[in-house]
Design a protein around this motif. Structure first.
Motif, PDB file in Angstrom:
ATOM      1  N   ALA A 674       3.201  -3.200   1.974  1.00  0.00           N
ATOM      2  CA  ALA A 674       4.706  -4.447   2.364  1.00  0.00           C
ATOM      3  C   ALA A 674       5.839  -3.457   1.846  1.00  0.00           C
ATOM      4  N   GLU A 675       7.427  -4.205   2.182  1.00  0.00           N
ATOM      5  CA  GLU A 675       8.307  -2.928   1.677  1.00  0.00           C
ATOM      6  C   GLU A 675       8.878  -4.012   2.433  1.00  0.00           C
ATOM      7  N   GLY A 676      10.613  -3.863   1.544  1.00  0.00           N
ATOM      8  CA  GLY A 676      11.631  -4.951   1.222  1.00  0.00           C
ATOM      9  C   GLY A 676      11.154  -5.905   1.153  1.00  0.00           C
ATOM     10  N   ILE A 677      12.316  -6.931   2.540  1.00  0.00           N
ATOM     11  CA  ILE A 677      12.491  -8.300   2.317  1.00  0.00           C
ATOM     12  C   ILE A 677      10.921  -8.706   3.118  1.00  0.00           C
ATOM     13  N   GLY A 678      10.521  -8.085   3.465  1.00  0.00           N
ATOM     14  CA  GLY A 678       8.592  -8.240   3.407  1.00  0.00           C
ATOM     15  C   GLY A 678       7.731  -8.431   2.482  1.00  0.00           C
ATOM     16  N   ARG A 679       7.392  -7.889   1.203  1.00  0.00           N
ATOM     17  CA  ARG A 679       7.421  -7.827  -0.374  1.00  0.00           C
ATOM     18  C   ARG A 679       7.809  -9.132  -0.894  1.00  0.00           C
ATOM     19  N   LYS A 680       9.092  -9.663  -0.743  1.00  0.00           N
ATOM     20  CA  LYS A 680       9.572 -10.255  -1.356  1.00  0.00           C
ATOM     21  C   LYS A 680       8.905 -12.145  -0.599  1.00  0.00           C
ATOM     22  N   GLY A 681       8.873 -11.945   0.713  1.00  0.00           N
ATOM     23  CA  GLY A 681       8.475 -13.066   0.820  1.00  0.00           C
ATOM     24  C   GLY A 681       6.796 -13.404   0.496  1.00  0.00           C
TER      25      GLY A 681
END
Length: 733
Positions: A674-681
């Motif tokens: 995962a990368e970016g905002i998806g990683r945080k989710g």
């Protein structure tokens, strides 16, 4: 078959329970002994109207009913009031004085194991006595039958004590007939408000003729009842001798003394010579002193010195005087200027048994045996228990030790000093000192303080006061291991702790853990389940073994109980927040861990307690080794903060640990892609999963099963709920 079913249906499991607020509740309970359903129905109805009504119904209405121990205790207590009531004349106010404080304290000590027994105090007994008095006054006033009629309506066996007195007096001027008998009756009050005692023969003339015949019959009714049960009295009545003064020989006086209980239960007042201060002639007693000197070795197997003598009013008798008593055949013997009651066969038997106890161990008595002798707790045939004719007293050393243990607040302080990163409250300091004395003597202890009073910190403080030559072991439910570890780090950071559990150690290192790896360890913490799987840990010689939530040892046949009891240690401590004296089987198993041998074998204890009617000696036996403080105690209340918050640390169950580990791996794989905002989710989603798994696997799986054993939190909650339930308290979840 039909009769057997009918018999089972006619019994109900029911008993009395004492609430923390001091109320008696009669209720059905699955673990209560069976009682006839008709009796249960009567008591349910009576107690539903209040404790006073229930106790009067139990004491006055069921005087001859066979009852289990708890109901029998309360029947005997209320029966005391009813018996005292029978001594009130019909025309007098219904006033029955409260028993003396000492009697009430003795009754509290004699209470059999019951739910809420720890809340019983003399003040509660006084309150119940007053409630019974209020009930009887109201009922007698409304019944219009008078006191005799009221009591007869409760049970025909109750009789008002009449005005007839049987008086026995010494007559030293007549060697052939050294006693005199005179029957009297109480007439109207004299000038100073005292009852006049007149010869019974005067009643024949005072109540003769007309309507007074009925009064005469009423006056003589107790004599008639007694004559039906005493042949010698029946002869005296038939021949008219009961109305005249009589010269009595020793044998006649002995016969009279033997039937005093019958006379009194029939309603006759018995008056004996004033110099017989105990209400009977003095009795010689086989008296033993144990523990006069400090033993060379401490512990349950320590041999205490033992000496025996035959005494009279505390003074030893000479061998010649003892022989004269043993040769007596009449039951009364004139010795040292007084009449002495003698039972030669009984004395001879007690002397032989005490000599047998002394000789069995080479002139000394093991501590456990000495403690049983001292308490009068006859748990095996080897211990003489006949308080009317024998006594065992503690010598100077043993009396000092027991006095200290019974009064922890007076002990010199065992201070952990700056090593303890906390300030102990006064009752906690007393607890640490009490534990320290018992451990120093190589005796066990049961710390049974209420939940929230700080048993954990008291044990940690104790460990800091002990020499650390050898490691100690603490065994607890798996759900409490994290809590102990956290508390130790917080309050006793100098203690070198090792948590021997799969959640904290490599499995291979755990399997090979033994005495050789513990040289640099002060305290090993493990669970009951882990201990059973580590034979090397069971083989270690520990300084101290502590069993937390010791109610886990209540089943003596369980594998974990056997594993814990097999541990070798200088001393053992049991920690529990539940009342330990409410179930006799639990009490034995607990003391078989802390004080092996003190309560005898399991079989002997079970057989002895089945026959037990007075529980005071058993309580006296175990009392020095149990310390239980309640949050309701006045001395504790003043020392507690308004609110106490306790964190209960919960370990993961095996299922939770596997799911948690699997989730961690999944998160690692997910984050690597995962990368970016998806990683945080993804992280937030997995945090919710971790939380659900830690609560209960079923919350995450959504399967609706909610098996308690799959959640560490559920298991810990169950343990807390069990403790609170045993104390009849409430909780909000």
């Amino acid at each position: 078959m039909h009769q057997a079913l009918l018999s089972r249906k006619s019994l109900v499991n029911a008993t009395l329970r004492l609430t923390p607020r001091g109320h008696l509740v009669f209720e059905e309970a699955s673990d209560a002994p069976p009682v006839p359903d008709l009796l249960a129905s009567r008591l349910t109805k009576a107690f539903s109207r209040g404790e006073g009504v229930g106790l009067v119904a139990l004491g006055a209405g069921e005087p001859t009913t066979a009852l289990p121990p708890v109901l029998a205790f309360w029947r005997d207590f209320s029966g005391r009031y009813i018996t005292a009531l029978t001594a009130v004349f019909e025309e007098e106010p219904l006033e029955v004085p409260l028993p003396e404080r000492e009697i009430l304290e003795r009754l509290c000590a004699d209470c059999p194991p019951m739910t809420g027994g720890e809340y019983l105090t003399p003040e509660i007994l006084e309150a119940f006595w007053n409630l019974m008095a209020a009930v009887v006054k109201a009922d007698v006033a409304t019944s219009r039958k008078g006191l005799q009629g009221y009591l007869a309506s409760m049970h025909p066996g109750w009789n008002l004590v009449g005005r007839v007195h049987f008086n026995l007096a010494e007559n030293p001027k007549d060697p052939e007939a050294p006693f005199a008998f005179l029957a009297t009756y109480t007439s109207r009050l004299g000038a100073h408000g005292k009852a006049q005692h007149l010869p019974l023969s005067r009643a024949l003339s005072e109540y003769s003729g007309g309507k007074k015949n009925a009064q005469l019959l009423s006056l003589l009714l107790p004599v008639q009842r007694a004559a039906e049960r005493c042949g010698w009295l029946a002869e005296m009545v038939a021949e008219g001798e009961v109305y005249h003064p009589l010269r009595w020989q020793v044998g006649e006086a002995v016969r009279f003394l033997k039937d005093v209980p019958v006379l009194e239960s029939s309603g006759i007042v018995v008056r004996l010579p004033k110099r017989w201060t105990t209400g009977r002639p003095s009795r010689p007693r086989v008296s033993a002193t144990v523990g006069q000197k400090n033993p060379s070795v401490l512990g349950m197997d320590a041999l205490l010195d033992f000496s025996m003598a035959v005494t009279l009013d505390g003074e030893p008798l000479t061998p010649e005087e003892v022989q004269a008593l043993l040769a007596s055949e009449e039951g009364l013997q004139w010795i040292r200027g007084r009449w002495v009651e003698v039972d030669a066969a009984r004395l001879q038997s007690l002397i032989a048994r005490f000599e047998g106890v002394e000789g069995s161990f080479g002139g000394g008595v093991p501590f456990a045996q000495a403690a049983r002798l001292l308490a009068g707790a006859s748990l095996d045939d080897a211990v003489p228990s006949d308080p009317d004719w024998s006594e065992v007293v503690a010598g100077d050393w043993l009396e000092t030790v027991l006095s200290e243990l019974r009064s922890p607040d007076s002990l010199s302080r065992a201070d952990p000093g700056a090593k303890l990163a906390a300030t102990l409250r006064p009752y906690q300091k007393a607890g640490v000192s009490w534990l320290h004395v018992l451990v120093r003597m190589r005796l066990g202890a049961c710390l049974a303080d209420d939940m929230g009073l700080g048993k954990t910190i008291q044990v940690l403080a104790l460990l800091l006061t002990l020499e650390r030559a050898r490691p100690s072991l603490l065994v607890a439910p798996a759900s409490l291991l994290a809590n102990w570890q956290q508390e130790a780090r917080r309050f006793a950071p100098s203690l070198r702790i090792l948590v021997a559990h799969p959640s904290a150690m490599d499995p291979d290192a755990l399997r090979t853990l033994g005495e050789g790896q513990l040289a640099e360890v002060d305290l090993v913490i493990t669970s009951y389940g882990t201990l059973m799987r580590l034979p090397d840990l069971q083989a270690v010689s520990w300084h101290l073994v502590v069993a937390d939530e010791a109610q886990a040892l209540k089943n003596p046949d369980a594998k974990q109980t056997k594993a814990v009891k097999s541990l070798k240690a200088e001393a053992r401590i049991a920690l529990t927040g539940t009342p330990v004296e409410n179930r006799l089987s639990d009490l034995w198993s607990l003391f078989d861990f802390t004080h092996p041998g003190l309560l005898g074998s399991r079989k002997a204890f079970t057989e002895a307690t089945k026959k037990m009617t007075h529980y005071g000696p058993l309580r006296t036996l175990v009392a020095p080794y149990i310390l239980r403080r309640l949050k309701t105690d006045r001395s504790i209340l003043s020392d507690l903060p308004d609110k106490t918050e306790i964190l209960a640390w919960c370990g993961l169950s095996r299922t939770q640990a596997l799911l948690y580990q699997k989730a961690v791996k999944e998160l690692e794989e997910t984050l690597s892609e995962a990368e970016g905002i998806g990683r945080k989710g993804k992280v937030l989603a997995f945090l919710m999963r971790f939380k659900q798994i830690c609560n209960h696997p079923s919350q995450w799986r959504g399967d609706g099963e909610w098996a308690p054993e799959e959640s560490g939190k559920f298991q810990r909650l169950g343990e807390i709920a069990e403790t609170i339930s045993a104390r009849q308290e409430k909780m909000l979840v």
